[in-house]
Scaffold this active site. Structure first.
Site, PDB file in Angstrom:
ATOM      1  N   SER A 282      12.269   5.392  14.592  1.00  0.00           N
ATOM      2  CA  SER A 282      11.067   5.043  15.340  1.00  0.00           C
ATOM      3  C   SER A 282      11.496   4.647  16.735  1.00  0.00           C
ATOM      4  CB  SER A 282      10.362   3.881  14.627  1.00  0.00           C
ATOM      5  OG  SER A 282       9.855   4.345  13.398  1.00  0.00           O
ATOM      6  N   LEU A 283      11.505   5.602  17.635  1.00  0.00           N
ATOM      7  CA  LEU A 283      12.044   5.344  18.979  1.00  0.00           C
ATOM      8  C   LEU A 283      10.989   4.678  19.883  1.00  0.00           C
ATOM      9  CD1 LEU A 283      14.651   5.742  20.626  1.00  0.00           C
ATOM     10  CD2 LEU A 283      13.702   7.898  21.446  1.00  0.00           C
ATOM     11  N   HIS A 284       9.894   5.362  20.098  1.00  0.00           N
ATOM     12  CA  HIS A 284       8.717   4.807  20.788  1.00  0.00           C
ATOM     13  C   HIS A 284       8.874   4.456  22.258  1.00  0.00           C
ATOM     14  CE1 HIS A 284       7.400   4.849  16.765  1.00  0.00           C
ATOM     15  NE2 HIS A 284       7.811   3.662  16.414  1.00  0.00           N
TER      16      HIS A 284
ATOM     17  N   CYS B  14       6.889  -7.252   6.677  1.00  0.00           N
ATOM     18  CA  CYS B  14       8.028  -6.756   7.455  1.00  0.00           C
ATOM     19  C   CYS B  14       8.495  -7.855   8.395  1.00  0.00           C
ATOM     20  CB  CYS B  14       7.602  -5.531   8.267  1.00  0.00           C
ATOM     21  SG  CYS B  14       8.976  -4.660   9.048  1.00  0.00           S
TER      22      CYS B  14
ATOM     23  N   CYS C 115       2.273  -2.471  15.328  1.00  0.00           N
ATOM     24  CA  CYS C 115       2.186  -2.203  13.889  1.00  0.00           C
ATOM     25  C   CYS C 115       1.481  -3.338  13.151  1.00  0.00           C
ATOM     26  CB  CYS C 115       3.587  -2.006  13.324  1.00  0.00           C
ATOM     27  SG  CYS C 115       3.601  -1.696  11.558  1.00  0.00           S
TER      28      CYS C 115
ATOM     29  N   CYS D 152       3.574   8.515   1.168  1.00  0.00           N
ATOM     30  CA  CYS D 152       4.147   7.529   2.078  1.00  0.00           C
ATOM     31  C   CYS D 152       4.306   6.235   1.290  1.00  0.00           C
ATOM     32  CB  CYS D 152       3.193   7.362   3.257  1.00  0.00           C
ATOM     33  SG  CYS D 152       3.739   6.152   4.446  1.00  0.00           S
TER      34      CYS D 152
ATOM     35  N   CYS E 214       7.142  -5.238  15.261  1.00  0.00           N
ATOM     36  CA  CYS E 214       6.890  -4.271  16.329  1.00  0.00           C
ATOM     37  C   CYS E 214       5.459  -4.513  16.810  1.00  0.00           C
ATOM     38  CB  CYS E 214       7.055  -2.840  15.819  1.00  0.00           C
ATOM     39  SG  CYS E 214       8.733  -2.519  15.213  1.00  0.00           S
TER      40      CYS E 214
ATOM     41  N   ASN F  65      -2.579   4.355  16.264  1.00  0.00           N
ATOM     42  CA  ASN F  65      -3.722   4.065  15.388  1.00  0.00           C
ATOM     43  C   ASN F  65      -4.098   2.599  15.534  1.00  0.00           C
ATOM     44  OD1 ASN F  65      -3.939   6.652  14.064  1.00  0.00           O
ATOM     45  ND2 ASN F  65      -1.992   6.150  13.090  1.00  0.00           N
TER      46      ASN F  65
ATOM     47  N   SER G 168      12.772   6.224   7.074  1.00  0.00           N
ATOM     48  CA  SER G 168      12.414   5.955   8.469  1.00  0.00           C
ATOM     49  C   SER G 168      12.852   4.550   8.855  1.00  0.00           C
ATOM     50  CB  SER G 168      10.895   6.084   8.624  1.00  0.00           C
ATOM     51  OG  SER G 168      10.511   5.849   9.953  1.00  0.00           O
TER      52      SER G 168
ATOM     53  N   CYS H 273      -0.762   5.712   9.908  1.00  0.00           N
ATOM     54  CA  CYS H 273       0.498   5.037  10.255  1.00  0.00           C
ATOM     55  C   CYS H 273       0.220   3.709  10.928  1.00  0.00           C
ATOM     56  CB  CYS H 273       1.298   5.835  11.279  1.00  0.00           C
ATOM     57  SG  CYS H 273       1.936   7.348  10.700  1.00  0.00           S
TER      58      CYS H 273
ATOM     59  N   GLU I  13       0.816  -1.192   0.000  1.00  0.00           N
ATOM     60  CA  GLU I  13       0.000   0.000   0.000  1.00  0.00           C
ATOM     61  C   GLU I  13       0.856   1.250   0.000  1.00  0.00           C
ATOM     62  OE1 GLU I  13      -4.157  -1.452   1.899  1.00  0.00           O
ATOM     63  OE2 GLU I  13      -2.671  -0.814   3.335  1.00  0.00           O
TER      64      GLU I  13
ATOM     65  N   GLY J  36       7.115  -2.111   5.629  1.00  0.00           N
ATOM     66  CA  GLY J  36       8.480  -2.610   5.543  1.00  0.00           C
ATOM     67  C   GLY J  36       9.508  -1.778   6.277  1.00  0.00           C
ATOM     68  N   GLU J  37      10.712  -2.347   6.372  1.00  0.00           N
ATOM     69  CA  GLU J  37      11.831  -1.670   7.015  1.00  0.00           C
ATOM     70  C   GLU J  37      12.843  -1.300   5.915  1.00  0.00           C
ATOM     71  OE1 GLU J  37      12.910  -0.280   9.864  1.00  0.00           O
ATOM     72  OE2 GLU J  37      14.746   0.042   8.740  1.00  0.00           O
TER      73      GLU J  37
HETATM   74  N1  SAH Z   1       9.992   0.276   9.482  1.00  0.00           N
HETATM   75  C1  SAH Z   1      10.095   1.709   9.427  1.00  0.00           C
HETATM   76  C2  SAH Z   1       9.075   2.377   8.532  1.00  0.00           C
HETATM   77  C3  SAH Z   1       7.624   1.944   8.655  1.00  0.00           C
HETATM   78  S1  SAH Z   1       6.670   2.483  10.006  1.00  0.00           S
HETATM   79  C4  SAH Z   1      10.062   2.286  10.829  1.00  0.00           C
HETATM   80  O1  SAH Z   1       9.833   1.524  11.761  1.00  0.00           O
HETATM   81  O2  SAH Z   1      10.328   3.457  10.996  1.00  0.00           O
HETATM   82  C5  SAH Z   1       6.365   4.175   9.850  1.00  0.00           C
HETATM   83  C6  SAH Z   1       5.983   4.827  11.191  1.00  0.00           C
HETATM   84  O3  SAH Z   1       4.667   4.459  11.641  1.00  0.00           O
HETATM   85  C7  SAH Z   1       6.924   4.415  12.284  1.00  0.00           C
HETATM   86  O4  SAH Z   1       7.316   5.464  13.113  1.00  0.00           O
HETATM   87  C8  SAH Z   1       6.072   3.408  13.018  1.00  0.00           C
HETATM   88  O5  SAH Z   1       6.571   3.141  14.241  1.00  0.00           O
HETATM   89  C9  SAH Z   1       4.718   4.079  12.983  1.00  0.00           C
HETATM   90  N2  SAH Z   1       3.624   3.185  13.339  1.00  0.00           N
HETATM   91  C10 SAH Z   1       3.574   1.844  13.173  1.00  0.00           C
HETATM   92  N3  SAH Z   1       2.420   1.343  13.648  1.00  0.00           N
HETATM   93  C11 SAH Z   1       1.708   2.387  14.132  1.00  0.00           C
HETATM   94  C12 SAH Z   1       0.406   2.509  14.734  1.00  0.00           C
HETATM   95  N4  SAH Z   1      -0.381   1.453  14.909  1.00  0.00           N
HETATM   96  N5  SAH Z   1      -0.009   3.747  15.086  1.00  0.00           N
HETATM   97  C13 SAH Z   1       0.778   4.822  14.868  1.00  0.00           C
HETATM   98  N6  SAH Z   1       1.994   4.757  14.298  1.00  0.00           N
HETATM   99  C14 SAH Z   1       2.458   3.561  13.935  1.00  0.00           C
END
Ligand code: SAH
Length: 369
Positions: free
Chosen positions: A223-225, A115, A122, A108, A119, A301, A201, A344, A95, A169-170
């Site tokens: 993507s620190l989180h 992937c 995701c 995007c 995570c 999300n 990213s 996202c 997508e 994907g990564e």
């Molecule tokens: N693999 C890469 C790029 C894809 S994710 C990465 O991890 O950066 C793109 C962004 O969306 C990342 O910051 C990811 O952590 C965030 N993301 C993934 N799942 C999400 C969700 N359910 N709600 C909000 N953001 C999310």
């Protein structure tokens, strides 16, 4: 599965074109002509390249192809966001999302089908992994978007002004394809998007960032989180291999190398009661002290099957205020396209999972495994 031994020209950088032409006994200055046909005029047939000799056109048609990913479905959100489902060579689909915001248009794009990173928050990770996209398929997403959006924005020369590799994907686990794709996006003979407006990213693939230091000057997002390794190990499992300190160190190197006061974007998905508490904000402030960054907060999300919750607006605001008060430039990413599952972390495509993760989960759930 579509197998092709022909050269995938949409993924050819200027340098690769020049070498190819020399190999064919042609002059390398033909490279700009061909690239303009591919990326400015969107031709899909060599016969349309009228300023190129007939013999070269015939030769190219024999050895190469112009393969744009096929759009199989399109959805439009009531907020103007658009999402396309596109078939990759593997047969599975990825997508891509377009987010208009005033004069800005952000695309995007996906870099892999599925992937491997898994995570916990995701949707893409839940499907497992199928394959890497080729450089042509990554660039092809931008070409499709420009071509399809053009008629809707007749007064704009360039509808897509920003590209983020934040789809499925990564990207750093597919660098052989991502590096040339990004180069073409930034090349004037490609899509001419400025280096500050193409963002790669990553969930934190440290060796990949090291490689980027030597190969590109595009913008970087991580993507620190989570503000500590214990929590990050849980949310972003690749942290067990490359912990936060190593990740931040290599990012610092990346930003320093770019100079020009460039920063790294820190992405932080806020999940209710998991990583959105005052102590997390305090830890984050300490962790990022002197780190050249801008922070993007993304309220979680939801997607089917997840038990995580989106924090309240108040909680998001409080978290943001703490970071802003500590001097960090901090934006809350507004959720776009949620009615079409384009936000996202909601992208899933149609992935035939080669790891068969879904099946495994189901068997485990049923107590069979
Ligand atoms: N693999 C890469 C790029 C894809 S994710 C990465 O991890 O950066 C793109 C962004 O969306 C990342 O910051 C990811 O952590 C965030 N993301 C993934 N799942 C999400 C969700 N359910 N709600 C909000 N953001 C999310």
């Amino acid at each position: 599965m579509i197998e092709s031994k022909k050269l995938d020209l949409l993924g050819y950088t200027r340098g690769q074109f020049e070498s190819l032409l020399v190999e064919l006994g042609e002059k390398s200055y033909r490279a700009p002509q061909i690239m303009k046909w591919l990326h400015h005029r969107y031709v899909d047939d060599f016969s349309q390249m009228t300023d190129i000799s007939k013999s070269l056109r015939t030769r190219l048609a024999e050895i190469a192809e112009i393969h744009e990913p096929e759009v199989t479905a399109e959805k439009r959100s009531k907020d103007g966001t658009r999402k396309w489902l596109m078939k990759s060579r593997s047969g599975s689909s990825v997508e891509m999302v377009f987010i208009p915001e005033g004069p800005r248009g952000t695309l995007c794009v996906s870099s892999q089908v599925g992937c491997t990173l898994d995570c916990t928050f995701c949707a893409t990770g839940k499907q497992g992994f199928n394959s890497n996209l080729t450089a042509g398929e990554i660039v092809g997403q931008l070409r499709v978007a420009q071509r399809l959006l053009g008629p809707d924005y007749p007064d704009r020369q360039r509808v897509v002004t920003n590209v983020v590799l934040m789809g499925m994907g990564e990207p750093l686990l597919n660098l052989d394809n991502v590096i040339p794709a990004v180069a073409i996006m930034m090349d004037d003979l490609g899509y001419g998007i400025s280096k500050r407006k193409v963002t790669i990213s990553t969930a934190g693939v440290v060796p990949g960032i090291q490689r980027l230091v030597e190969t590109t000057d595009a913008s970087l997002a991580i993507s620190l989180h989570a503000p500590n390794d214990e929590l990050r190990n849980e949310l972003v499992p690749i942290n067990r291999k490359y912990p936060i300190a190593e990740l931040l160190a290599v990012c610092r190197q990346y930003a320093n190398n770019l100079g020009e006061k460039r920063t790294v974007t820190v992405e932080y998905v806020l999940i209710d009661k998991v990583n959105d508490q005052p102590e997390h904000a305090a830890q984050l402030i300490g962790l990022l002290r002197d780190f050249p960054c801008k922070i993007n907060l993304i309220p979680f999300n939801p997607f089917p099957g997840t038990s995580y919750k989106t924090p309240t607006r108040m909680a998001v605001r409080t978290f943001q205020d703490k970071l802003v008060d500590a001097g960090y430039s901090t934006m809350v990413r507004t959720t776009r396209g949620q009615d079409i599952q384009a936000a996202c972390g909601q992208l899933v495509g149609e992935v035939a999972d080669r790891t068969r993760r879904q099946e495994r989960y189901q068997r485990i759930a049923a107590g069979v495994a």
